[in-house]
Design an enzyme around this catalytic site. Structure first.
Site, PDB file in Angstrom:
ATOM      1  N   HIS A 101      10.728   1.826  -2.193  1.00 42.87           N
ATOM      2  CA  HIS A 101      11.155   3.132  -2.710  1.00 42.87           C
ATOM      3  C   HIS A 101      12.416   2.980  -3.563  1.00 42.87           C
ATOM      4  O   HIS A 101      12.551   3.595  -4.620  1.00 42.87           O
ATOM      5  CB  HIS A 101      11.509   4.075  -1.555  1.00 42.87           C
ATOM      6  CG  HIS A 101      10.397   4.365  -0.601  1.00 42.87           C
ATOM      7  ND1 HIS A 101      10.395   3.918   0.705  1.00 42.87           N
ATOM      8  CD2 HIS A 101       9.252   5.083  -0.746  1.00 42.87           C
ATOM      9  CE1 HIS A 101       9.308   4.344   1.315  1.00 42.87           C
ATOM     10  NE2 HIS A 101       8.589   5.051   0.466  1.00 42.87           N
ATOM     11  N   GLY A 161       4.644   3.810  -7.166  1.00 42.92           N
ATOM     12  CA  GLY A 161       4.536   2.385  -6.896  1.00 42.92           C
ATOM     13  C   GLY A 161       3.101   1.889  -7.020  1.00 42.92           C
ATOM     14  O   GLY A 161       2.160   2.551  -6.556  1.00 42.92           O
ATOM     15  N   ASP A 208       0.346   1.733  -4.111  1.00 42.95           N
ATOM     16  CA  ASP A 208      -0.705   2.736  -3.905  1.00 42.95           C
ATOM     17  C   ASP A 208      -1.469   2.899  -5.215  1.00 42.95           C
ATOM     18  O   ASP A 208      -1.345   3.912  -5.914  1.00 42.95           O
ATOM     19  CB  ASP A 208      -0.075   4.043  -3.434  1.00 42.95           C
ATOM     20  CG  ASP A 208       0.625   3.866  -2.108  1.00 42.95           C
ATOM     21  OD1 ASP A 208      -0.056   3.807  -1.080  1.00 42.95           O
ATOM     22  OD2 ASP A 208       1.869   3.718  -2.092  1.00 42.95           O
ATOM     23  N   VAL A 217       6.848  -3.993  -4.266  1.00 41.81           N
ATOM     24  CA  VAL A 217       7.930  -4.793  -3.693  1.00 41.81           C
ATOM     25  C   VAL A 217       7.434  -5.375  -2.367  1.00 41.81           C
ATOM     26  O   VAL A 217       6.842  -4.665  -1.546  1.00 41.81           O
ATOM     27  CB  VAL A 217       9.198  -3.944  -3.484  1.00 41.81           C
ATOM     28  CG1 VAL A 217      10.311  -4.771  -2.860  1.00 41.81           C
ATOM     29  CG2 VAL A 217       9.648  -3.347  -4.813  1.00 41.81           C
TER      30      VAL A 217
HETATM   31  P1  AMP Z   1       5.471   6.910   0.316  1.00 42.64           P
HETATM   32  O1  AMP Z   1       6.817   7.248   0.875  1.00 42.64           O
HETATM   33  O2  AMP Z   1       4.737   5.885   1.100  1.00 42.64           O
HETATM   34  O3  AMP Z   1       4.658   8.138  -0.023  1.00 42.64           O
HETATM   35  O4  AMP Z   1       5.753   6.214  -1.081  1.00 42.64           O
HETATM   36  C1  AMP Z   1       6.501   6.838  -2.071  1.00 42.64           C
HETATM   37  C2  AMP Z   1       6.390   6.057  -3.353  1.00 42.64           C
HETATM   38  O5  AMP Z   1       6.877   4.741  -3.139  1.00 42.64           O
HETATM   39  C3  AMP Z   1       4.939   5.908  -3.821  1.00 42.64           C
HETATM   40  O6  AMP Z   1       4.910   6.004  -5.233  1.00 42.64           O
HETATM   41  C4  AMP Z   1       4.580   4.536  -3.356  1.00 42.64           C
HETATM   42  O7  AMP Z   1       3.570   3.919  -4.121  1.00 42.64           O
HETATM   43  C5  AMP Z   1       5.898   3.812  -3.550  1.00 42.64           C
HETATM   44  N1  AMP Z   1       5.953   2.612  -2.725  1.00 42.64           N
HETATM   45  C6  AMP Z   1       5.727   2.516  -1.395  1.00 42.64           C
HETATM   46  N2  AMP Z   1       5.797   1.225  -0.998  1.00 42.64           N
HETATM   47  C7  AMP Z   1       6.078   0.502  -2.111  1.00 42.64           C
HETATM   48  C8  AMP Z   1       6.270  -0.888  -2.371  1.00 42.64           C
HETATM   49  N3  AMP Z   1       6.194  -1.796  -1.405  1.00 42.64           N
HETATM   50  N4  AMP Z   1       6.528  -1.278  -3.636  1.00 42.64           N
HETATM   51  C9  AMP Z   1       6.599  -0.351  -4.640  1.00 42.64           C
HETATM   52  N5  AMP Z   1       6.434   0.965  -4.459  1.00 42.64           N
HETATM   53  C10 AMP Z   1       6.175   1.386  -3.215  1.00 42.64           C
END
Ligand code: AMP
Length: 303
Positions: free
Chosen positions: A47, A157, A160, A186
């Site tokens: 994030h 990210g 997803d 990441v």
């Molecule tokens: P989430 O909190 O899981 O809904 O993720 C919020 C945002 O962070 C989304 O756009 C995800 O794709 C991105 N995200 C989550 N994990 C990662 C990661 N390991 N690398 C890059 N982006 C990420």
């Protein structure tokens, strides 16, 4: 509103949609270029790299923290999803976020709400098939956040992958004037994609989990050695997942990156997609590579 996105200073916290709308209307009048980073909190470096990317490009970076109930299916982990706003705010203080929007559920889903955003076709397979209603919830909340914040750029990210495709489709189809930027996944040092759900893993499962990226990298390596046939490549991916104890496997597939159509032969940029279980925890990951098997960042293909 002035630009508060100075590294080190804590972001302003806003919990009411109207407050967000007003603050950002003022920022826009002041000529600020606004970046939005939607998250469900329990922040990790994945994030925070989105926040870095936004802060590097925008005058004001807005991070939303909202565990969106409509994207969780019955029996999924909505109740136990990790929540820790104080920790998240402390992490964001160092990263150039100017404003955090962390509403209560009732502030975004008000009494009587009945509207959902449905994206067809690109939601039909993979996560959409395994998690019916998931993308309706995602598209609905993301559109609401885009409406409230009206950012110039929104950051997502590659982790997803299908979500990125769905959101780009939705924004294009509904004429939302925003640029959707996709940032690289990441990873932990052993290759496991960072995820808030990794906290659920037992130590044994945590040791098994990098089997997912190993399977994805094996697919790319096979292509680099000249393999083209998707069936034999996905067979190898499945064997690797099984031997790492990552079962059941929801899918292990090769698709083209724009519409997620399955590929039979690798002839251009290809995405290897996996969803598999480590114990009770469902993990997803993906890798994009060219026909030479070399890794490509999804953002490069989409821009
Ligand atoms: P989430 O909190 O899981 O809904 O993720 C919020 C945002 O962070 C989304 O756009 C995800 O794709 C991105 N995200 C989550 N994990 C990662 C990661 N390991 N690398 C890059 N982006 C990420």
């Amino acid at each position: 509103m002035t630009n508060t996105s100075q590294p080190g200073s804590p972001p302003a916290l806003v919990t009411q949609p109207d407050e967000l709308r007003l603050a950002l209307a003022q920022a826009r009048r002041d000529g600020h270029f606004i970046g939005l980073v939607p998250t469900m909190g329990a922040l990790h470096e994945g994030h925070l790299k989105l926040v870095d990317a936004a802060a590097a490009e925008c005058d004001l970076t807005v991070v939303t923290i909202f565990v969106n109930p409509t994207q969780f299916g019955p029996g999924e982990d909505f109740e136990r999803y990790p929540r820790n706003l104080d920790r998240d705010l402390a992490l964001l203080a160092g990263r150039g976020a100017g404003l955090v929007f962390a509403p209560r559920t009732e502030a975004l889903y008000r009494a009587g709400h009945a509207t959902r955003v449905e994206v067809d076709r690109v939601t039909a397979e993979f996560e959409g098939r395994c998690r019916p209603d998931h993308f309706r919830g995602v598209a609905t909340i993301v559109l609401k956040l885009l409406q409230l914040a009206a950012p110039d750029v929104a950051y997502f990210g590659q982790k997803d992958f299908q979500q990125c495709v769905v959101i780009r489709r939705m924004a294009a189809d509904l004429d939302v004037p925003v640029k959707i930027r996709v940032q690289p996944t990441v990873r932990e040092p052993d290759g496991l994609a960072m995820s808030s759900r990794n906290a659920y893993l037992s130590s044994t499962e945590r040791q098994q989990a990098p089997g997912i990226i190993r399977a994805l990298r094996s697919a790319a390596a096979m292509v680099a050695r000249g393999a083209r046939n998707a069936a034999s490549i996905t067979r190898l991916m499945r064997e690797q997942l099984r031997s790492a104890g990552l079962e059941p496997i929801d899918y292990a597939a090769l698709v083209e990156p724009l519409e997620l159509m399955p590929v039979e032969e690798v002839t251009g940029p290809t995405v290897a997609l996996i969803a598999a279980h480590a114990g009770r925890t469902r993990l997803i990951d993906n890798l994009v590579f060219g026909e030479d098997g070399r890794e490509i960042e999804l953002g490069e293909i989409l821009d």
